[in-house]
Scaffold this motif. Sequence first.
Motif, PDB file in Angstrom:
ATOM      1  N   ASN A  49       9.248   7.823 -22.028  1.00  0.00           N
ATOM      2  CA  ASN A  49      10.884   8.016 -22.168  1.00  0.00           C
ATOM      3  C   ASN A  49      11.456   7.078 -21.356  1.00  0.00           C
ATOM      4  N   TYR A  73       1.874   5.221  -2.766  1.00  0.00           N
ATOM      5  CA  TYR A  73       2.290   6.557  -2.520  1.00  0.00           C
ATOM      6  C   TYR A  73       3.767   6.793  -2.915  1.00  0.00           C
ATOM      7  N   TYR A  74       4.502   5.879  -2.750  1.00  0.00           N
ATOM      8  CA  TYR A  74       5.921   6.419  -3.081  1.00  0.00           C
ATOM      9  C   TYR A  74       6.045   6.175  -4.599  1.00  0.00           C
ATOM     10  N   ALA A 130      11.312  12.895   0.138  1.00  0.00           N
ATOM     11  CA  ALA A 130      10.562  12.396  -0.827  1.00  0.00           C
ATOM     12  C   ALA A 130       9.370  13.449  -1.289  1.00  0.00           C
ATOM     13  N   VAL A 131       9.598  13.986  -2.559  1.00  0.00           N
ATOM     14  CA  VAL A 131       8.936  14.717  -3.030  1.00  0.00           C
ATOM     15  C   VAL A 131       7.575  14.427  -3.886  1.00  0.00           C
ATOM     16  N   ILE A 190      20.483   0.424  -8.188  1.00  0.00           N
ATOM     17  CA  ILE A 190      21.552   1.101  -8.860  1.00  0.00           C
ATOM     18  C   ILE A 190      21.404   2.568  -9.208  1.00  0.00           C
ATOM     19  N   ASN A 191      20.466   3.087  -9.723  1.00  0.00           N
ATOM     20  CA  ASN A 191      20.114   4.418 -10.007  1.00  0.00           C
ATOM     21  C   ASN A 191      19.653   5.365  -8.959  1.00  0.00           C
ATOM     22  N   ASN A 192      19.360   4.660  -7.929  1.00  0.00           N
ATOM     23  CA  ASN A 192      18.780   5.282  -6.515  1.00  0.00           C
ATOM     24  C   ASN A 192      17.644   6.028  -6.879  1.00  0.00           C
ATOM     25  N   ARG A 193      16.709   5.558  -7.754  1.00  0.00           N
ATOM     26  CA  ARG A 193      15.380   5.910  -8.024  1.00  0.00           C
ATOM     27  C   ARG A 193      14.318   5.168  -7.317  1.00  0.00           C
ATOM     28  N   ILE A 198       0.827  -1.089  -0.031  1.00  0.00           N
ATOM     29  CA  ILE A 198       0.159   0.075  -0.003  1.00  0.00           C
ATOM     30  C   ILE A 198       0.947   1.318   0.215  1.00  0.00           C
ATOM     31  N   LYS A 214      14.365   1.418 -22.094  1.00  0.00           N
ATOM     32  CA  LYS A 214      14.987   0.421 -21.699  1.00  0.00           C
ATOM     33  C   LYS A 214      14.082  -0.583 -20.696  1.00  0.00           C
ATOM     34  N   ARG A 269       7.286   9.256 -17.340  1.00  0.00           N
ATOM     35  CA  ARG A 269       8.432   8.868 -17.700  1.00  0.00           C
ATOM     36  C   ARG A 269       8.421   7.380 -18.458  1.00  0.00           C
ATOM     37  N   LEU A 272      13.419   9.727   3.718  1.00  0.00           N
ATOM     38  CA  LEU A 272      12.201   9.655   3.470  1.00  0.00           C
ATOM     39  C   LEU A 272      11.688  10.963   3.484  1.00  0.00           C
ATOM     40  N   ASN A 273      12.090  11.834   4.212  1.00  0.00           N
ATOM     41  CA  ASN A 273      11.508  12.942   4.496  1.00  0.00           C
ATOM     42  C   ASN A 273      11.699  13.992   3.340  1.00  0.00           C
TER      43      ASN A 273
END
Lengths: 435, 296
Positions: free
Chosen positions: B66, B38-39, B52-53, B260-263, B34, B69, B62, B49-50
């Motif tokens: 775009n 949100y994320y 996260a916009v 790896i991409n930290n997204r 759940i 891959k 995206r 976490l704080n």
Amino acid sequence: MKRKFAFVIATVCTLIIAGCGNGGNNNSASNGNAVNSGTKTAAPAATAAPAKNVTIKMFQFKVEIAEQLNALAEQYEKETGVKVEVETHGGGEDYGALLKAEIASGSEPEIFNNGGYTALVPYMDRATDLSNEPWAANLIPTSKTPATVDGKLYGMPMNVEGYGLIYNKDLFTKAGITEEPKTLPQLKDAVAKLKAAGITPFEATNEWWSMGIHLVNVGLAHQPDPKKFIEDVKAGKATIKGNPVFEQWLNLVDVIFDNAQDNKMTTDYATQVAEFASGKAAMMLQGNWTQGDIDKINPAMNLGLLPLPISDKEGTILVGVPNNYVVNSKSAHPEEAKAFLNWLVTSETGKKYLTKEFKFIPAETNVEADAADIGQVAVAVQKQSATALGWNWDMFPDGVTQGFGAAMQEYLGGQLNHDQLLEKLDKAVQDIVKQ
Amino acid sequence: MRKTLRLQRGWGQQIIFLWPALLFFLTIVVTPFILGFYYSSTDWNGLDLNKAVWTGAANWKRIFTNDDKFWESLLFTLRFTIVSVIAANVLALLLAFLLMTTLKTKKVLRTIFFMPNVIGGILLGYIWQFIFTKGFATIGDITGISFFKLPWLGTPSTGFWGLVIVFVWQTAGYMMVIYIAGLAGIPKDLIEAAKIDGARAPQLFKSVYVPLIMPAITICLFLTTSNAFKMFDLNLSLTKGGPGTSTQSLAYNIYAEALINNRYGLGTAKALLFFFAVSIITVTQVWITKRKEVSA
């Protein structure tokens, strides 16, 4: 609400981790009663007149040297009377998060580690200007870059590491190569001679980091201003495709890939080093970190290090700094900390520890190290470091170098031509940078 | 009155026995799932976490406009799923028929064929990576057979087939056991009757065996499809998505995006999409094969 809850959980976890860390790794060499009685800062004491009853705290991450560093701290206390309390958090621990927790708890360690570049930004209000320290003049030029902001040096390089083309001297002699090839035409000559003698010139690897980080960096480092070039590429103002340096760089890549062993697409790092060490190829693009593994297979190997040329100008090796020591201006004794760092690289004891115990390649050109301690490749790195170019990949955000690596793998497998490779390198940057 | 009491007592018992499992299920599966909704609309980087916009539909935009891959890896996963589901089930069915006959070694063979399924995927991947890169190369050098001399795992096509081979080898044994159970459940008299009526082997297979083991086929297809679609551990240990990104499965693409991409935000959005894709594909497949089930 959800965010708040998650944040509370995260904070609690951090505190728990921080608490455990502090309990485990405190240095036993320093006694608890060494806390300074007066809060006033001791007058900047020269090393000649040691200030008594002063403790400086070093918050460091390199677990490999933790014990040696403790022993060194004891030596320092004997010589000067200043206690150095070494606290080590590394290995599996998250050093960055622990340092933040330490500072947040109100403790200000005199010396801490920092990688430089973007990692230094949050600590700029603590970092002390070290440009005028006695050792600063002796530093290898490229070792200053990560911790230099606006021309001032804010960190002391811990050590340096470097890479180039490691070569097997015996195989070169066998092929009749008498002079070290330093330019691209000379390298091509050497390759021809090796092939004529039936020797595989290069041992390549399919590891993404070897190609995506080390090999691509050769093209970045040869830019007139690497930092500006990288910023421009990130901002979309410049491209790797069409860049004259990268066009030249392709020639070096081709020389290596075209003259490498047959199964280069399936050779991982361990295999690469093992095959090279057993004499199956004459050269490989690697750094001083391979020495230990080579020694395990063939300790008597005669090794040298060649520069990486991209044109008919002499090439260079590439030298970088894994980490820096930063002196904390908000701590109680920054001057004592500076004195300790100076002692580390100028006193006989300090120098001995640096090379013989830590087995570092010193970042200072005047600290001598010999091959028996740090290895042949490392000594070669130090010798050629004065003209060396630097490491630039840390200026890219996470994920870019992996993208470089993927593109290079495809090129190694012959799936791309020159233009497509350079396009893919550009795309690897834009994939990450573009929002 | 009495009825409701009994009902309550029933519920009470169920809750008492269920709560330990339910607690873990809720905290480990349901809550993160759940939170994932949100994320998936934030630019969370996995650390703060704080910070996260909320970015609204940016991640989704995206992915759909775009992110070649992601779609390349979807295509790869679909190809992989189709090939390996067919191969694994055909092989499993063949093995099952073979081991239903009166072979002396059939018990030992059943164990041997089932064994790969007991070993974890990561480990299998590393073992097979060694076999492909070192073992095959050595066999190739000795025998000169060109099949073994291919640059195994070093090109996109050998990477693809390498993954298929290991996946089929790993799952076929498990599916075989299910098929054997299905075949053993077919009443002997039906087969005898068909034989007396003059049915030949292909007819026997098509008109008697297949309809009667349809429940087993449903289960096997479901398991292989969802496992092939979610394939990650083999991908990580065998090819790491390489060479380049040519053998990147959907699950690996999500992993790379987040770790790896930290997204994490973008990764979570992809993971949700992935969840819906797996659900739709497997539910459709079960629905289709279920309709074909008959009872003897």
